[in-house]
Design a protein around this motif. Structure first.
Motif, PDB file in Angstrom:
ATOM      1  N   PHE A 173       3.454   9.684  -3.995  1.00 56.58           N
ATOM      2  CA  PHE A 173       3.217   9.614  -5.430  1.00 56.58           C
ATOM      3  C   PHE A 173       3.361   8.164  -5.908  1.00 56.58           C
ATOM      4  CE2 PHE A 173       3.700  10.337  -9.884  1.00 56.58           C
ATOM      5  CZ  PHE A 173       2.980  11.499 -10.116  1.00 56.58           C
ATOM      6  N   MET A 174       4.452   7.515  -5.468  1.00 56.51           N
ATOM      7  CA  MET A 174       4.685   6.118  -5.871  1.00 56.51           C
ATOM      8  C   MET A 174       3.569   5.213  -5.381  1.00 56.51           C
ATOM      9  SD  MET A 174       8.554   4.891  -5.750  1.00 56.51           S
ATOM     10  CE  MET A 174       8.195   3.464  -6.723  1.00 56.51           C
ATOM     11  N   THR A 175       3.180   5.445  -4.128  1.00 52.97           N
ATOM     12  CA  THR A 175       2.113   4.621  -3.553  1.00 52.97           C
ATOM     13  C   THR A 175       0.842   4.723  -4.404  1.00 52.97           C
ATOM     14  OG1 THR A 175       3.001   5.115  -1.378  1.00 52.97           O
ATOM     15  CG2 THR A 175       0.782   4.203  -1.435  1.00 52.97           C
ATOM     16  N   GLY A 176       0.449   5.965  -4.697  1.00 52.99           N
ATOM     17  CA  GLY A 176      -0.760   6.200  -5.487  1.00 52.99           C
ATOM     18  C   GLY A 176      -0.649   5.606  -6.871  1.00 52.99           C
ATOM     19  N   ALA A 177       0.542   5.757  -7.503  1.00 53.56           N
ATOM     20  CA  ALA A 177       0.724   5.282  -8.871  1.00 53.56           C
ATOM     21  C   ALA A 177       0.636   3.753  -8.922  1.00 53.56           C
ATOM     22  CB  ALA A 177       2.064   5.764  -9.420  1.00 53.56           C
ATOM     23  N   VAL A 178       1.273   3.084  -7.962  1.00 53.92           N
ATOM     24  CA  VAL A 178       1.277   1.616  -7.977  1.00 53.92           C
ATOM     25  C   VAL A 178      -0.123   1.058  -7.695  1.00 53.92           C
ATOM     26  CG1 VAL A 178       2.192  -0.449  -6.838  1.00 53.92           C
ATOM     27  CG2 VAL A 178       3.733   1.438  -7.436  1.00 53.92           C
ATOM     28  N   ILE A 179      -0.794   1.653  -6.739  1.00 54.63           N
ATOM     29  CA  ILE A 179      -2.159   1.176  -6.449  1.00 54.63           C
ATOM     30  C   ILE A 179      -3.085   1.464  -7.637  1.00 54.63           C
ATOM     31  CG2 ILE A 179      -4.179   1.425  -4.934  1.00 54.63           C
ATOM     32  CD1 ILE A 179      -2.230   2.076  -2.669  1.00 54.63           C
ATOM     33  N   GLY A 180      -2.940   2.652  -8.192  1.00 56.62           N
ATOM     34  CA  GLY A 180      -3.796   3.056  -9.312  1.00 56.62           C
ATOM     35  C   GLY A 180      -3.635   2.171 -10.536  1.00 56.62           C
ATOM     36  N   THR A 181      -2.412   1.639 -10.735  1.00 58.48           N
ATOM     37  CA  THR A 181      -2.208   0.807 -11.917  1.00 58.48           C
ATOM     38  C   THR A 181      -2.506  -0.680 -11.644  1.00 58.48           C
ATOM     39  OG1 THR A 181       0.142   0.965 -11.363  1.00 58.48           O
ATOM     40  CG2 THR A 181      -0.592   2.224 -13.264  1.00 58.48           C
ATOM     41  N   ASN A 182      -2.714  -1.038 -10.389  1.00 57.53           N
ATOM     42  CA  ASN A 182      -3.074  -2.427 -10.062  1.00 57.53           C
ATOM     43  C   ASN A 182      -4.340  -2.473  -9.208  1.00 57.53           C
ATOM     44  OD1 ASN A 182      -0.472  -3.982 -10.933  1.00 57.53           O
ATOM     45  ND2 ASN A 182       0.243  -2.204  -9.802  1.00 57.53           N
ATOM     46  N   PRO A 183      -5.433  -1.881  -9.675  1.00 55.82           N
ATOM     47  CA  PRO A 183      -6.606  -1.720  -8.817  1.00 55.82           C
ATOM     48  C   PRO A 183      -7.239  -3.043  -8.388  1.00 55.82           C
ATOM     49  CG  PRO A 183      -7.121  -1.092 -11.073  1.00 55.82           C
ATOM     50  CD  PRO A 183      -5.664  -1.405 -11.045  1.00 55.82           C
ATOM     51  N   LEU A 184      -7.086  -4.095  -9.213  1.00 53.64           N
ATOM     52  CA  LEU A 184      -7.753  -5.344  -8.852  1.00 53.64           C
ATOM     53  C   LEU A 184      -7.023  -6.061  -7.722  1.00 53.64           C
ATOM     54  CD1 LEU A 184      -8.900  -6.619 -12.347  1.00 53.64           C
ATOM     55  CD2 LEU A 184     -10.218  -5.443 -10.569  1.00 53.64           C
ATOM     56  N   GLU A 185      -5.692  -6.189  -7.896  1.00 54.41           N
ATOM     57  CA  GLU A 185      -4.940  -6.883  -6.838  1.00 54.41           C
ATOM     58  C   GLU A 185      -4.885  -6.075  -5.553  1.00 54.41           C
ATOM     59  OE1 GLU A 185      -2.653  -6.794 -10.271  1.00 54.41           O
ATOM     60  OE2 GLU A 185      -1.095  -7.922  -9.208  1.00 54.41           O
ATOM     61  N   LEU A 186      -4.841  -4.738  -5.697  1.00 53.18           N
ATOM     62  CA  LEU A 186      -4.631  -3.914  -4.500  1.00 53.18           C
ATOM     63  C   LEU A 186      -5.902  -3.183  -4.075  1.00 53.18           C
ATOM     64  CD1 LEU A 186      -1.129  -2.454  -5.493  1.00 53.18           C
ATOM     65  CD2 LEU A 186      -1.605  -4.423  -4.075  1.00 53.18           C
ATOM     66  N   ASP A 187      -7.034  -3.830  -4.268  1.00 52.19           N
ATOM     67  CA  ASP A 187      -8.297  -3.131  -3.988  1.00 52.19           C
ATOM     68  C   ASP A 187      -8.460  -2.727  -2.525  1.00 52.19           C
ATOM     69  OD1 ASP A 187      -8.505  -5.834  -3.459  1.00 52.19           O
ATOM     70  OD2 ASP A 187     -10.682  -5.815  -3.588  1.00 52.19           O
ATOM     71  N   LEU A 188      -7.902  -3.560  -1.626  1.00 45.35           N
ATOM     72  CA  LEU A 188      -8.026  -3.218  -0.205  1.00 45.35           C
ATOM     73  C   LEU A 188      -7.227  -1.942   0.100  1.00 45.35           C
ATOM     74  CD1 LEU A 188      -9.054  -3.923   2.582  1.00 45.35           C
ATOM     75  CD2 LEU A 188      -7.016  -5.312   2.945  1.00 45.35           C
ATOM     76  N   LEU A 189      -6.003  -1.903  -0.430  1.00 42.37           N
ATOM     77  CA  LEU A 189      -5.167  -0.699  -0.208  1.00 42.37           C
ATOM     78  C   LEU A 189      -5.843   0.528  -0.802  1.00 42.37           C
ATOM     79  CD1 LEU A 189      -1.455  -1.817  -0.740  1.00 42.37           C
ATOM     80  CD2 LEU A 189      -2.587  -1.105   1.362  1.00 42.37           C
ATOM     81  N   GLU A 190      -6.471   0.337  -1.940  1.00 44.70           N
ATOM     82  CA  GLU A 190      -7.158   1.453  -2.586  1.00 44.70           C
ATOM     83  C   GLU A 190      -8.217   2.034  -1.647  1.00 44.70           C
ATOM     84  OE1 GLU A 190      -9.024   0.479  -6.294  1.00 44.70           O
ATOM     85  OE2 GLU A 190      -9.138   2.584  -6.868  1.00 44.70           O
ATOM     86  N   LYS A 191      -8.952   1.120  -1.019  1.00 41.96           N
ATOM     87  CA  LYS A 191     -10.015   1.537  -0.111  1.00 41.96           C
ATOM     88  C   LYS A 191      -9.408   2.243   1.110  1.00 41.96           C
ATOM     89  CE  LYS A 191     -14.501   0.183   1.019  1.00 41.96           C
ATOM     90  NZ  LYS A 191     -15.392  -0.731   1.594  1.00 41.96           N
ATOM     91  N   ILE A 192      -8.316   1.661   1.607  1.00 47.49           N
ATOM     92  CA  ILE A 192      -7.685   2.251   2.801  1.00 47.49           C
ATOM     93  C   ILE A 192      -7.225   3.679   2.496  1.00 47.49           C
ATOM     94  CG2 ILE A 192      -5.659   2.120   4.328  1.00 47.49           C
ATOM     95  CD1 ILE A 192      -5.953  -0.933   4.210  1.00 47.49           C
ATOM     96  N   ILE A 193      -6.601   3.837   1.330  1.00 42.72           N
ATOM     97  CA  ILE A 193      -6.095   5.171   0.985  1.00 42.72           C
ATOM     98  C   ILE A 193      -7.259   6.145   0.845  1.00 42.72           C
ATOM     99  CG2 ILE A 193      -4.922   6.545  -0.809  1.00 42.72           C
ATOM    100  CD1 ILE A 193      -2.886   4.857   0.546  1.00 42.72           C
TER     101      ILE A 193
END
Ligand code: ASP
Length: 438
Positions: A173-193
């Motif tokens: 849940f935390m992982t998803g929430a943090v990535i979801g609220t920082n989509p620009l900086e964490l775009d690679l992680l977003e893609k990986i997830i």
């Protein structure tokens, strides 16, 4: 064209049918082997029960278990990541939790009532305990504060390695929430997830290809081992459990499903039915999670919701187990000739709801937790041994029922917020991951 349509239709029918047929085949083969091969023979024990059937059956359950942790992680993280309305999610989550607690409490109450109607165990006249159960096996209820603290993993990798479901849910849940609220900086992680999520769906489909073989072996193993004779003396107990389950479906599940969806509950059961076969043969709500999620998809419940409520339900919501525990309390009290007061019954309801939270979705867990329920009203814990012989059979039913409870609460809560894709619910779509079977 027509031929094509018929062919398509047949293919659609095949997954559930294939599994059902293999269950039936497993039952017949198991019973034949049980009654034809001599007790304790090499072929029966070593070659079949602990050989071939074990390899194929337990191998299949392990394949399912292999999927659970990464599937839950990617599924929750990607669901939360894409979530637009957090308050709506909060409402659904709270409503689902309340439904979990409510349905479990009603389940125990009905079970106690059915226990009183069928009175299993009467006339056994056990006044002294002849069978001694290891006192260390008596489960104790953890305190509420401790349970809450334990949800936070000290080490997320450790939580995943140990399959600590609530901790995994928290971290995902935390992982998803943090990535979801920082989509620009964490775009690679977003893609990986999100690719991880797609990847797990595909791996699930691959595992499902061997499902009919696995299911056959699990059922054949159970019945080669125990046959049907052990059911005899405990038949009233089993009947009480099954009738309580049917009553819960009729008076709680069906009205909830129909009112919330404003459609026939038939549709719901059609889509959840394939999941039963897996829950039934594996006797593990946890191992069934990949299928349960797929069933929710086919009902049009968004993954944002189901990826959270289903693993949570597999961990804390056990309506079938609660029914088993309620009936077992009456059975054991009758067997020992111990009268139960109304206060005792209320205590049983409360403890069984707590026990349900503490019961892991793995085979046999409900029986261990039963000791806690018995201890709460001073019933002899060694009474558990009286129903041990039918444990596997009852476990199969209660697991299928546990899983149904998770889907009902999820579906009803999602519907209440208007989140269910109605067209999909009313369509003929079956759980996707089973498309590949056959
Ligand atoms: N086997 C059950 C489940 O996985 C738990 C139990 O033993 O009652 O849901």
């Amino acid at each position: 064209m027509k031929d094509n349509e018929i062919k398509k239709d047949r293919q659609k029918m095949s997954p559930t049918k294939a599994i059902l047929l293999s269950m039936l085949f497993g039952l017949v083969v198991g019973l034949i082997l049980h009654y034809t091969l001599p007790e304790g023979s090499y072929i029966k024990d070593k070659v079949l029960i602990n050989g071939l059937f074990y390899l194929l059956g337990t191998g299949f359950v392990r394949l399912l278990q292999m999927l659970v942790v990464p599937l839950v992680f990617f599924s929750i993280a990607s669901g939360v990541m894409q979530m637009r309305d957090i308050s709506q999610f909060g409402r659904v989550a709270v409503r689902t939790l309340l439904l979990y607690a409510f349905t479990t409490a009603v389940a125990v109450a009905i079970a106690l009532l059915m226990g009183k109607v069928f009175n299993p165990g009467v006339g056994m006249n056990l006044s002294t305990a002849e069978i001694v159960l290891d006192p260390e096996k008596v489960a104790e209820a953890p305190s509420l504060i401790e349970t809450l603290v334990q949800i936070i993993p000290k080490n997320p990798i450790g939580a995943m390695a140990n399959g600590e479901m609530l901790q995994i849910i928290f971290w995902s849940f935390m992982t998803g929430a943090v990535i979801g609220t920082n989509p620009l900086e964490l775009d690679l992680l977003e893609k990986i997830i999100s690719q991880g999520n797609d990847f797990m769906m595909k791996v699930t489909s691959v595992v499902m290809k061997v499902a009919p073989i696995g299911v056959f072996a699990l059922i054949a193993r159970t019945f080669t081992e125990i046959g049907l004779s052990i059911v005899g003396p405990l038949l009233t107990f089993i009947v009480a459990v099954l009738v309580a389950m049917i009553i819960l479906v009729v008076i709680i599940y069906i009205p909830l499903i129909s009112i919330s969806s404003k459609a026939s509950p038939k549709q719901f059961f059609k889509k959840v039915f394939p999941v039963y076969t897996f829950a039934f043969s594996s006797a593990s709500s946890n191992a069934t999670i990949p299928l349960t999620l797929a069933s929710c998809d086919s009902m049009g419940v968004p993954r944002e919701i189901s990826s959270f409520t289903i693993p949570l339900g597999a961990t804390i919501n056990m309506n079938g187990t609660a029914i088993y525990q309620g009936c077992a309390v009456i059975f054991i009290a009758n067997a020992y000739g111990i009268p139960l007061t109304t206060g005792n019954l209320i205590t049983v309801i409360l403890t069984a709801v707590l026990a349900s939270v503490g019961t892991a979705g793995v085979p046999g867990a409900g029986m261990i937790m039963l000791s806690m329920v018995l201890a709460s009203i001073g019933l002899p814990v060694e009474g558990v041994a009286l129903i041990m012989s039918i444990e596997r059979i009852v476990d199969m039913f209660r697991t299928a029922f546990n899983v149904t409870g998770d889907v009902v609460a999820t579906f009803v809560s999602a519907n209440k917020e208007g989140l269910v894709d109605r067209e999909r619910y009313l369509s003929d779509e079956k759980p996707k991951v089973m498309d590949d079977i056959n």
